[in-house]
Design a protein around this motif. Structure first.
Motif, short mmCIF file in Angstrom:
data_model
loop_
_atom_site.label_atom_id
_atom_site.label_comp_id
_atom_site.label_asym_id
_atom_site.label_seq_id
_atom_site.Cartn_x
_atom_site.Cartn_y
_atom_site.Cartn_z
N PHE A 23 -0.93 -33.88 35.29
CA PHE A 23 -1.02 -35.34 35.50
C PHE A 23 0.20 -35.70 36.32
O PHE A 23 1.30 -35.78 35.76
N ALA A 28 0.35 -30.69 31.71
CA ALA A 28 0.01 -30.84 30.29
C ALA A 28 -0.51 -29.53 29.70
O ALA A 28 -0.22 -29.19 28.55
N PRO A 47 3.80 -28.89 18.70
CA PRO A 47 4.51 -30.17 18.62
C PRO A 47 3.82 -31.27 19.43
O PRO A 47 2.95 -30.98 20.26
N ASN A 48 4.19 -32.52 19.19
CA ASN A 48 3.65 -33.65 19.95
C ASN A 48 3.84 -33.39 21.44
O ASN A 48 4.91 -32.96 21.86
N GLY A 49 2.78 -33.67 22.20
CA GLY A 49 2.89 -33.55 23.65
C GLY A 49 2.79 -32.12 24.17
O GLY A 49 3.02 -31.86 25.35
N SER A 50 2.39 -31.17 23.30
CA SER A 50 2.34 -29.77 23.76
C SER A 50 1.04 -29.46 24.50
O SER A 50 0.85 -28.33 24.96
N LYS A 52 -2.37 -30.15 23.38
CA LYS A 52 -3.56 -29.80 22.58
C LYS A 52 -4.78 -30.67 22.94
O LYS A 52 -5.87 -30.16 23.15
N THR A 54 -5.22 -32.49 25.63
CA THR A 54 -5.62 -32.24 27.02
C THR A 54 -6.43 -30.95 27.11
O THR A 54 -7.44 -30.88 27.82
N GLN A 95 -9.42 -37.73 18.56
CA GLN A 95 -8.18 -38.04 17.84
C GLN A 95 -8.23 -39.48 17.33
O GLN A 95 -7.96 -39.74 16.16
N GLU A 179 -7.54 -33.78 15.20
CA GLU A 179 -6.81 -34.46 14.11
C GLU A 179 -7.73 -35.11 13.08
O GLU A 179 -7.70 -36.34 12.89
N1 LIG Z 1 -3.96 -39.17 31.09
C1 LIG Z 1 -2.70 -38.76 31.14
N2 LIG Z 1 -1.88 -39.15 32.13
C2 LIG Z 1 -0.61 -38.73 32.21
N3 LIG Z 1 -0.03 -37.89 31.34
C3 LIG Z 1 -0.79 -37.47 30.31
C4 LIG Z 1 -2.15 -37.87 30.16
N4 LIG Z 1 -2.66 -37.27 29.05
C5 LIG Z 1 -1.65 -36.53 28.54
N5 LIG Z 1 -0.53 -36.64 29.28
C6 LIG Z 1 0.75 -35.97 29.06
O1 LIG Z 1 0.46 -34.58 28.90
C7 LIG Z 1 1.28 -34.00 27.90
C8 LIG Z 1 0.39 -33.39 26.82
O2 LIG Z 1 -0.25 -34.43 26.09
P1 LIG Z 1 -1.36 -34.17 25.00
O3 LIG Z 1 -1.81 -35.48 24.48
O4 LIG Z 1 -2.38 -33.24 25.54
O5 LIG Z 1 -0.51 -33.39 23.89
P2 LIG Z 1 -0.84 -33.17 22.33
O6 LIG Z 1 -0.30 -31.82 22.00
O7 LIG Z 1 -2.27 -33.43 22.07
O8 LIG Z 1 0.05 -34.30 21.66
P3 LIG Z 1 -0.10 -35.02 20.21
O9 LIG Z 1 0.07 -33.94 19.19
O10 LIG Z 1 1.04 -35.98 20.20
O11 LIG Z 1 -1.45 -35.67 20.19
C9 LIG Z 1 2.18 -35.12 27.39
O12 LIG Z 1 3.40 -35.05 28.09
C10 LIG Z 1 1.42 -36.38 27.75
O13 LIG Z 1 2.29 -37.47 27.92
#
Ligand SMILES: Nc1ncnc2c1ncn2[C@@H]1O[C@H](COP(=O)(O)OP(=O)(O)OP(=O)(O)O)[C@@H](O)[C@H]1O
Length: 253
Positions: A23, A28, A47-50, A52, A54, A95, A179
């Motif tokens: 992105f 991601a 962890p958050n933002g890892s 998953k 995406t 989610q 989740e």
């Molecule tokens: N549509 C988007 N546009 C820009 N950045 C995005 C977008 N979707 C996700 N990201 C970024 O991609 C990275 C991965 O996000 P993602 O939501 O896939 O992680 P996650 O592991 O599911 O997090 P969480 O456990 O907090 O739900 C993060 O830095 C997030 O900010």
């Protein structure tokens, strides 16, 4: 002397090779090569933002990956539309639970499997069978008494159960849950865990993204740990729990 039988290799369910999604400047999902086990409860944690969610969105056709391939039971499903991936046998929940708030619980069940207008759906002759099936599934998740309630009037946990029941309407072979326990009270978390176990015993494969570690470790056969968009470790819950890379990823040390 009895020889020990060699461990049977796992059959692959959903798998990716080099999956990547960017992105803008954020990568991601970063070249993720992962395979989940058919017939098992698989978990994807990190962890958050890892990456998953995406990853889930890329493999279910909600967003197109920039690079890499996705296969389901060895068939290439990379970049296919969500309905085609669903038809291949993969169902998913979201989610942030997706139900139609102004429709009743039963109407939500019926739109989960139909694309015609709701008026036609409710009047068509083939309804009887689908209504029965929907009632059976609502009973299975424990919310059959809410059939006539508007989805917006039931609790968030009940909405999650409704979403799961809606996913089951299509009878998917593999169920991806993003989740399932997020924002849900402990009694309903137990109910979701029991449901996953019983559906898995009937042959359904699960791939579950979840932050509740007690639930993940108690439920899963196979755990994949993501950090910064790619897997850093995988194995049984006990293998993953004792891997220093996992602690490091979660604590950021
Ligand atoms: N549509 C988007 N546009 C820009 N950045 C995005 C977008 N979707 C996700 N990201 C970024 O991609 C990275 C991965 O996000 P993602 O939501 O896939 O992680 P996650 O592991 O599911 O997090 P969480 O456990 O907090 O739900 C993060 O830095 C997030 O900010």
């Amino acid at each position: 002397m009895t020889a020990t039988a060699p461990a049977r290799p796992e059959t692959t369910s959903l798998a990716t090779v080099g999956l990547t999604k960017r992105f803008g400047g954020v990568t991601a999902v970063d070249g993720a090569t992962v395979s989940f086990h058919h017939g098992k409860v698989n978990a994807l944690i990190g962890p958050n933002g890892s990456g998953k969610t995406t990853f889930f969105n890329c493999v279910t056709g909600m967003i197109r990956p920039d690079e890499g391939t996705v296969t389901y039971r060895d068939a290439d499903i990379t970049g296919k539309a969500p309905h085609r991936i669903a038809r291949a046998g993969v169902g998913r929940s979201f989610q942030l639970c997706r139900v139609f708030p102004r429709m009743t619980v039963m109407e939500n069940m019926l739109v989960a499997v139909r694309s015609t207008s709701l008026r036609r759906q409710l009047s068509s002759a083939r309804n009887a069978e689908e209504l029965d099936r929907a009632r059976g599934l609502l009973a299975r998740v424990g919310i059959e008494h809410l059939e006539h309630s508007l989805a917006r009037d039931i609790s968030y946990g009940q909405q999650k159960l409704l979403e799961l029941a809606g996913v089951l309407m299509a009878d998917p072979e593999t169920i991806m849950l993003d989740e399932p326990a997020g924002g849900v009270n402990p009694a309903l978390i137990d109910r979701i865990a029991t449901l996953v176990r019983s559906l898995n015993a009937e042959g359904k494969t699960f791939i579950v993204v979840e932050h509740n570690m007690e639930l993940v470790m108690g439920l899963s056969d196979h755990v994949v740990v993501f950090d910064r968009g790619r897997p850093i470790c995988e194995g049984t819950p006990s293998v993953v729990q004792s891997d220093p890379r996992v602690l490091e990823a979660y604590l950021g040390i």
